[in-house]
Write an enzyme that holds these catalytic residues in place. Structure first.
Site, mmCIF file in Angstrom:
data_model
loop_
_atom_site.group_PDB
_atom_site.id
_atom_site.type_symbol
_atom_site.label_atom_id
_atom_site.label_comp_id
_atom_site.label_asym_id
_atom_site.label_seq_id
_atom_site.Cartn_x
_atom_site.Cartn_y
_atom_site.Cartn_z
ATOM 1 C CD GLU A 1 -5.404 -4.383 -3.726
ATOM 2 O OE1 GLU A 1 -5.451 -3.972 -2.562
ATOM 3 O OE2 GLU A 1 -4.369 -4.850 -4.238
ATOM 4 C CG HIS B 1 -5.652 -2.664 0.612
ATOM 5 N ND1 HIS B 1 -4.825 -2.500 -0.471
ATOM 6 C CD2 HIS B 1 -5.183 -1.809 1.569
ATOM 7 C CE1 HIS B 1 -3.909 -1.591 -0.192
ATOM 8 N NE2 HIS B 1 -4.099 -1.162 1.035
ATOM 9 C CB SER C 1 -0.960 -0.045 1.187
ATOM 10 O OG SER C 1 -2.014 0.869 1.020
#
Length: 511
Positions: A313, A411, A185
């Site tokens: 995600e 995610h 990320s």
């Protein structure tokens, strides 16, 4: 971990003592730079003050200023200043220098720390690496625009930590000439930034980037947001005004600005992804878009690259409520317009997902726009540049709970699998519950891939080969290693990927 004995290592700044237990030497909270406050606030990192007595390094250092409180992690308290620290896990008694894996945490460049339980380096160290994790300045302290002061201070901190590794890691059994940087990320975006910056040249040999966000700010936007945060803090957006505001005041002001964007559907791009801070294309540290041009022309040190994204995600952002819920066709059309996406792309996603609720279409489109496509494009740009080998993967581990609800490949779900931390505090939320035998086997495969890549640049599958003029139908060039249970597989590009040829989200802009 069983109780162990201490172990002292002499660094360039002074001796540190960690613990030895279960075959590992763990040294936590080592200063790699001076506290970035007082005379050093908003400046580039400065060397840590040297010490003579043995420094006890058995606990994590203070986290950077932030308002987040994460499960099992320390929180920032006003007055905590010695935040530029790092941690080292190393096998005990290894005669040969080991490859180094240097982890940069995520958290929207605004929250998080190296002390999060899922970032424990023990399993990766036991697999044959020396693991380093670091804290760096976040939010306004790390990335806010301050006139007359360097930008991208959080990235400068990361570079300073890598310089510490270069100068000190041999004393811990690591090989300073075989360093792999890794992140997810915001950490993945940091990796892309470091790859494209001359300041980091030669500090690492390989890179692992998971779920890279397409969030590199033009200077004009960074300046505008700094003015808004200064206004919310009740100070002038000058250097003197911002220096007069405490770190806590700027954290609280930033949260107020985020809340305003989140509550205003007419505020454009930032309404959906209320991240105020990130790497700025300042023309100094970052001279180009790291996703489009990760390899610098004439770079003296080619870098091998391993990338990964998850299949779903954005479902995490929906679950934690960090983005607005889009449930109507009008809302979906507004999202596309605010991100510079053509209406035909929305229609194509609807066709790929017949009968799906608008929310699911939105989450698929947003997740691809913000994370999946930038990650794949980073890989393709790197492969075309020929500046090292490139490996592409996708995390698709999903299952169904006993009550019939889905466990998403969302995610950050991939991180505890790659770290081997499936039993860490708070991880069951990311992974959808307790790990079973298939999950543990997947984790062992991912740990092995990371450590094999760090050791010799080969995670266990073929590198990406991308033609200079790719065709949407060319699935061989875009072959992907898919992480899944009960076993992995190789696939062509995801069906949605071909829809994005020639399309890119508009960069973050002023509302």
């Amino acid at each position: 971990m069983r109780a162990g004995t201490g172990h002292t290592v002499v660094t360039k700044r002074g001796p540190v003592r960690g613990t030895v237990a279960d075959g590992l030497r763990t040294t936590l909270g080592i200063p790699y730079a001076a506290p970035p406050f007082g005379a050093g606030r908003f400046r580039a990192p400065r060397p840590a003050e040297a010490w003579d007595d043995v420094r006890e390094c058995t606990g994590f250092g203070a986290v950077a200023p932030q308002s987040a409180e994460l499960p099992g992690s320390p929180v920032w308290r006003p007055g905590d200043e010695d935040v530029l620290t790092l941690n080292v896990w190393a096998p005990a008694g290894t005669p040969e220098p080991l490859p180094v894996l240097f982890w940069i945490h995520g958290g929207a460049y605004t929250f998080g720390s190296s002390a999060q339980p899922d970032y424990d380096g023990s399993a990766l160290a036991r697999a044959g690496t020396v693991v380093v994790t670091c804290n760096y300045r976040l939010g306004f302290e790390g990335f806010g625009h301050v006139p007359g002061f360097p930008g991208n201070r959080g990235l400068l901190d990361q570079i300073a930590a890598l310089e510490w590794v270069r100068d000190n890691i041999a004393a811990f059994g690591g090989d300073p000439d075989n360093v792999t940087v890794a992140g997810q990320s915001a950490g993945g975006g940091s990796i892309a930034s470091l790859m494209s910056s001359a300041r980091a040249d030669g500090l690492f040999r390989r890179a692992i980037a998971h779920s890279v966000p397409d969030a590199f700010f033009p200077p004009e936007l960074a300046e505008r947001l700094a003015r808004e945060v200064a206004d919310a803090a009740g100070v002038a957006s000058t250097a003197d005004g911002l220096l007069a505001a405490t770190p806590q005041a700027l954290v609280e002001a930033s949260d107020r600005v985020v809340a305003r964007y989140a509550g205003d559907p007419a505020s454009g791009h930032l309404h959906y992804d209320t991240v105020l801070y990130g790497p700025v294309l300042d023309g100094v540290l970052l001279t180009r878009d790291p996703v489009e041009a990760p390899a610098r022309d004439g770079a003296a040190h080619p870098v091998d690259l391993l990338v990964c994204h998850t299949t779903e995600e954005y479902w995490l952002m929906h679950q934690v409520g960090s983005m607005p819920t889009v449930t109507t066709d009008d809302g979906l059309a507004r999202f596309a317009a605010d991100h510079g996406l053509p209406p035909a792309l929305v229609a194509a996603y609807r066709a790929l997902m017949p009968g799906a609720p608008v929310l699911d279409v939105f989450l698929a489109l947003a997740g691809d726009a913000v994370f999946s496509l930038p990650t794949v494009r980073l890989a393709e740009a790197h492969a075309r540049a020929g500046a090292g080998r490139t490996f592409l993967s996708r995390f698709d581990r999903r299952r169904t709970r006993p009550d019939g609800s889905p466990v998403r490949a969302w995610h950050a779900a991939d991180v505890p699998f790659a770290f081997g931390t499936l039993d860490a505090t708070g991880v069951d939320f990311l992974t959808g519950g307790p790990a079973d035998a298939d999950d543990r086997a997947l984790s062992r495969r991912m740990v092995h891939a990371w450590t094999a890549f760090a050791a010799g640049g080969d995670p266990g599958w073929a590198p990406l080969t991308v033609p200079l003029t790719p065709s949407p139908a060319d699935t061989t060039a875009r072959a992907v290693h898919v992480w899944d249970v009960p076993g992995d597989r190789t696939e062509g590009a995801a069906p949605a990927y071909a829809l994005w040829d020639g399309v890119r989200t508009a960069p973050p802009s002023l509302p």
